[in-house]
Design a protein around this motif. Structure first.
Motif, PDB file in Angstrom:
ATOM      1  N   MET A   1       0.849  -1.187   0.000  1.00  0.00           N
ATOM      2  CA  MET A   1       0.000   0.000   0.000  1.00  0.00           C
ATOM      3  C   MET A   1       0.889   1.244   0.000  1.00  0.00           C
ATOM      4  O   MET A   1       0.563   2.245   0.605  1.00  0.00           O
ATOM      5  CB  MET A   1      -0.925  -0.003   1.224  1.00  0.00           C
ATOM      6  CG  MET A   1      -1.893  -1.146   1.276  1.00  0.00           C
ATOM      7  SD  MET A   1      -3.208  -0.954   0.073  1.00  0.00           S
ATOM      8  CE  MET A   1      -4.352  -2.200   0.627  1.00  0.00           C
ATOM      9  N   LYS A   2       2.030   1.142  -0.671  1.00  0.00           N
ATOM     10  CA  LYS A   2       2.988   2.250  -0.712  1.00  0.00           C
ATOM     11  C   LYS A   2       2.313   3.490  -1.293  1.00  0.00           C
ATOM     12  O   LYS A   2       1.683   3.435  -2.345  1.00  0.00           O
ATOM     13  CB  LYS A   2       4.193   1.862  -1.556  1.00  0.00           C
ATOM     14  CG  LYS A   2       5.293   2.886  -1.520  1.00  0.00           C
ATOM     15  CD  LYS A   2       6.501   2.414  -2.269  1.00  0.00           C
ATOM     16  CE  LYS A   2       7.586   3.475  -2.172  1.00  0.00           C
ATOM     17  NZ  LYS A   2       8.794   3.080  -2.852  1.00  0.00           N
ATOM     18  N   GLY A   3       2.470   4.604  -0.583  1.00  0.00           N
ATOM     19  CA  GLY A   3       1.862   5.851  -1.026  1.00  0.00           C
ATOM     20  C   GLY A   3       0.418   6.004  -0.588  1.00  0.00           C
ATOM     21  O   GLY A   3      -0.202   7.023  -0.840  1.00  0.00           O
ATOM     22  N   PHE A   4      -0.129   4.986   0.071  1.00  0.00           N
ATOM     23  CA  PHE A   4      -1.507   5.017   0.549  1.00  0.00           C
ATOM     24  C   PHE A   4      -1.515   5.085   2.070  1.00  0.00           C
ATOM     25  O   PHE A   4      -0.596   4.608   2.731  1.00  0.00           O
ATOM     26  CB  PHE A   4      -2.267   3.753   0.119  1.00  0.00           C
ATOM     27  CG  PHE A   4      -2.629   3.726  -1.341  1.00  0.00           C
ATOM     28  CD1 PHE A   4      -3.924   3.975  -1.747  1.00  0.00           C
ATOM     29  CD2 PHE A   4      -1.672   3.452  -2.305  1.00  0.00           C
ATOM     30  CE1 PHE A   4      -4.262   3.943  -3.089  1.00  0.00           C
ATOM     31  CE2 PHE A   4      -1.996   3.413  -3.655  1.00  0.00           C
ATOM     32  CZ  PHE A   4      -3.296   3.664  -4.039  1.00  0.00           C
ATOM     33  N   THR A   5      -2.563   5.643   2.643  1.00  0.00           N
ATOM     34  CA  THR A   5      -2.754   5.696   4.083  1.00  0.00           C
ATOM     35  C   THR A   5      -3.834   4.699   4.454  1.00  0.00           C
ATOM     36  O   THR A   5      -4.935   4.735   3.891  1.00  0.00           O
ATOM     37  CB  THR A   5      -3.205   7.111   4.525  1.00  0.00           C
ATOM     38  OG1 THR A   5      -2.218   8.049   4.090  1.00  0.00           O
ATOM     39  CG2 THR A   5      -3.377   7.187   6.019  1.00  0.00           C
ATOM     40  N   VAL A   6      -3.527   3.804   5.401  1.00  0.00           N
ATOM     41  CA  VAL A   6      -4.494   2.790   5.815  1.00  0.00           C
ATOM     42  C   VAL A   6      -5.697   3.479   6.459  1.00  0.00           C
ATOM     43  O   VAL A   6      -5.552   4.392   7.267  1.00  0.00           O
ATOM     44  CB  VAL A   6      -3.853   1.784   6.796  1.00  0.00           C
ATOM     45  CG1 VAL A   6      -4.882   0.808   7.335  1.00  0.00           C
ATOM     46  CG2 VAL A   6      -2.732   1.033   6.095  1.00  0.00           C
ATOM     47  N   MET A   7      -6.865   3.028   6.084  1.00  0.00           N
ATOM     48  CA  MET A   7      -8.125   3.588   6.572  1.00  0.00           C
ATOM     49  C   MET A   7      -8.651   2.707   7.707  1.00  0.00           C
ATOM     50  O   MET A   7      -8.523   1.486   7.649  1.00  0.00           O
ATOM     51  CB  MET A   7      -9.106   3.552   5.400  1.00  0.00           C
ATOM     52  CG  MET A   7     -10.153   4.566   5.390  1.00  0.00           C
ATOM     53  SD  MET A   7     -10.992   4.369   3.768  1.00  0.00           S
ATOM     54  CE  MET A   7     -12.551   4.967   4.238  1.00  0.00           C
ATOM     55  N   ASN A   8      -9.235   3.299   8.715  1.00  0.00           N
ATOM     56  CA  ASN A   8      -9.864   2.561   9.803  1.00  0.00           C
ATOM     57  C   ASN A   8     -11.379   2.627   9.663  1.00  0.00           C
ATOM     58  O   ASN A   8     -11.904   3.618   9.145  1.00  0.00           O
ATOM     59  CB  ASN A   8      -9.446   3.144  11.156  1.00  0.00           C
ATOM     60  CG  ASN A   8      -7.977   2.939  11.423  1.00  0.00           C
ATOM     61  OD1 ASN A   8      -7.447   1.852  11.246  1.00  0.00           O
ATOM     62  ND2 ASN A   8      -7.296   4.003  11.817  1.00  0.00           N
ATOM     63  N   PRO A   9     -12.081   1.597  10.156  1.00  0.00           N
ATOM     64  CA  PRO A   9     -13.549   1.652  10.106  1.00  0.00           C
ATOM     65  C   PRO A   9     -14.071   2.846  10.905  1.00  0.00           C
ATOM     66  O   PRO A   9     -13.457   3.281  11.876  1.00  0.00           O
ATOM     67  CB  PRO A   9     -13.975   0.331  10.766  1.00  0.00           C
ATOM     68  CG  PRO A   9     -12.783  -0.554  10.698  1.00  0.00           C
ATOM     69  CD  PRO A   9     -11.591   0.354  10.732  1.00  0.00           C
ATOM     70  N   ASP A  10     -15.189   3.371  10.488  1.00  0.00           N
ATOM     71  CA  ASP A  10     -15.843   4.492  11.153  1.00  0.00           C
ATOM     72  C   ASP A  10     -17.227   4.004  11.578  1.00  0.00           C
ATOM     73  O   ASP A  10     -18.059   3.693  10.732  1.00  0.00           O
ATOM     74  CB  ASP A  10     -15.964   5.671  10.182  1.00  0.00           C
ATOM     75  CG  ASP A  10     -16.564   6.910  10.807  1.00  0.00           C
ATOM     76  OD1 ASP A  10     -16.935   6.885  12.001  1.00  0.00           O
ATOM     77  OD2 ASP A  10     -16.671   7.927  10.098  1.00  0.00           O
ATOM     78  N   GLY A  11     -17.451   3.908  12.881  1.00  0.00           N
ATOM     79  CA  GLY A  11     -18.742   3.407  13.362  1.00  0.00           C
ATOM     80  C   GLY A  11     -18.965   1.947  12.996  1.00  0.00           C
ATOM     81  O   GLY A  11     -20.091   1.537  12.757  1.00  0.00           O
ATOM     82  N   GLY A  12     -17.874   1.164  12.918  1.00  0.00           N
ATOM     83  CA  GLY A  12     -17.992  -0.257  12.609  1.00  0.00           C
ATOM     84  C   GLY A  12     -18.110  -0.576  11.129  1.00  0.00           C
ATOM     85  O   GLY A  12     -18.337  -1.715  10.766  1.00  0.00           O
ATOM     86  N   LYS A  13     -17.952   0.430  10.256  1.00  0.00           N
ATOM     87  CA  LYS A  13     -18.031   0.200   8.809  1.00  0.00           C
ATOM     88  C   LYS A  13     -16.929   0.990   8.111  1.00  0.00           C
ATOM     89  O   LYS A  13     -16.511   2.041   8.576  1.00  0.00           O
ATOM     90  CB  LYS A  13     -19.386   0.649   8.272  1.00  0.00           C
ATOM     91  CG  LYS A  13     -20.555  -0.138   8.809  1.00  0.00           C
ATOM     92  CD  LYS A  13     -21.813   0.198   8.052  1.00  0.00           C
ATOM     93  CE  LYS A  13     -22.992  -0.578   8.550  1.00  0.00           C
ATOM     94  NZ  LYS A  13     -22.977  -1.992   8.242  1.00  0.00           N
ATOM     95  N   PHE A  14     -16.490   0.473   6.965  1.00  0.00           N
ATOM     96  CA  PHE A  14     -15.593   1.236   6.111  1.00  0.00           C
ATOM     97  C   PHE A  14     -16.465   2.110   5.223  1.00  0.00           C
ATOM     98  O   PHE A  14     -17.281   1.603   4.455  1.00  0.00           O
ATOM     99  CB  PHE A  14     -14.732   0.324   5.235  1.00  0.00           C
ATOM    100  CG  PHE A  14     -13.572  -0.286   5.957  1.00  0.00           C
ATOM    101  CD1 PHE A  14     -12.459   0.489   6.267  1.00  0.00           C
ATOM    102  CD2 PHE A  14     -13.586  -1.616   6.315  1.00  0.00           C
ATOM    103  CE1 PHE A  14     -11.378  -0.071   6.930  1.00  0.00           C
ATOM    104  CE2 PHE A  14     -12.513  -2.182   6.973  1.00  0.00           C
ATOM    105  CZ  PHE A  14     -11.410  -1.403   7.287  1.00  0.00           C
TER     106      PHE A  14
END
Length: 123
Positions: free
Chosen positions: A27-40
């Protein structure tokens, strides 16, 4: 529910399958996303009717934002079948079934001639 082989769309969101589950995901160049309110949340809506993945287990999502052009690109790796759902009770986009694999998601852009800029399309 819609299914597809290579490319699909849900409103302003375009989904393209780019391969199977990678052995060594990068995922080079990308920022890992975290779920928001239990959902992506794949596509935000100013009215709260977001486009979301129906599960978080076995899902990796990363985002590449490139302001000021208004470009938004997501990279998703799904280990399990997952659906992309539109959270609106009326006049909704049909859910899209995503099989295990690697996907690229792009959010449409629009040009605002009054502000002379490109931005993410409004839902």
């Amino acid at each position: 529910m819609k299914s597809f082989q290579i490319c699909a769309a849900q409103g302003e969101i375009t989904i393209r399958r780019i391969g199977g589950i990678p052995k060594k995901p990068t995922m080079k160049g990308f920022t890992v996303m975290n779920p928001d309110g239990g959902k992506f949340i794949i596509g935000h809506s100013e009215t709260g009717h977001h486009h979301v993945l129906d599960r978080t287990d076995g899902v990796s999502v990363a985002v590449l934002d490139r302001p000021p052009e208004g470009m938004r690109i997501l990279r998703m790796i799904l280990e399990n079948p997952t659906s992309l759902d539109h959270l609106r009770p009326h006049d909704t986009h049909e859910s899209v079934m995503l099989e295990p694999g690697e996907y690229e998601v792009r959010i449409a852009r629009e040009y605002d001639p009054y502000q002379e800029l490109a931005r993410q399309s409004a839902d």
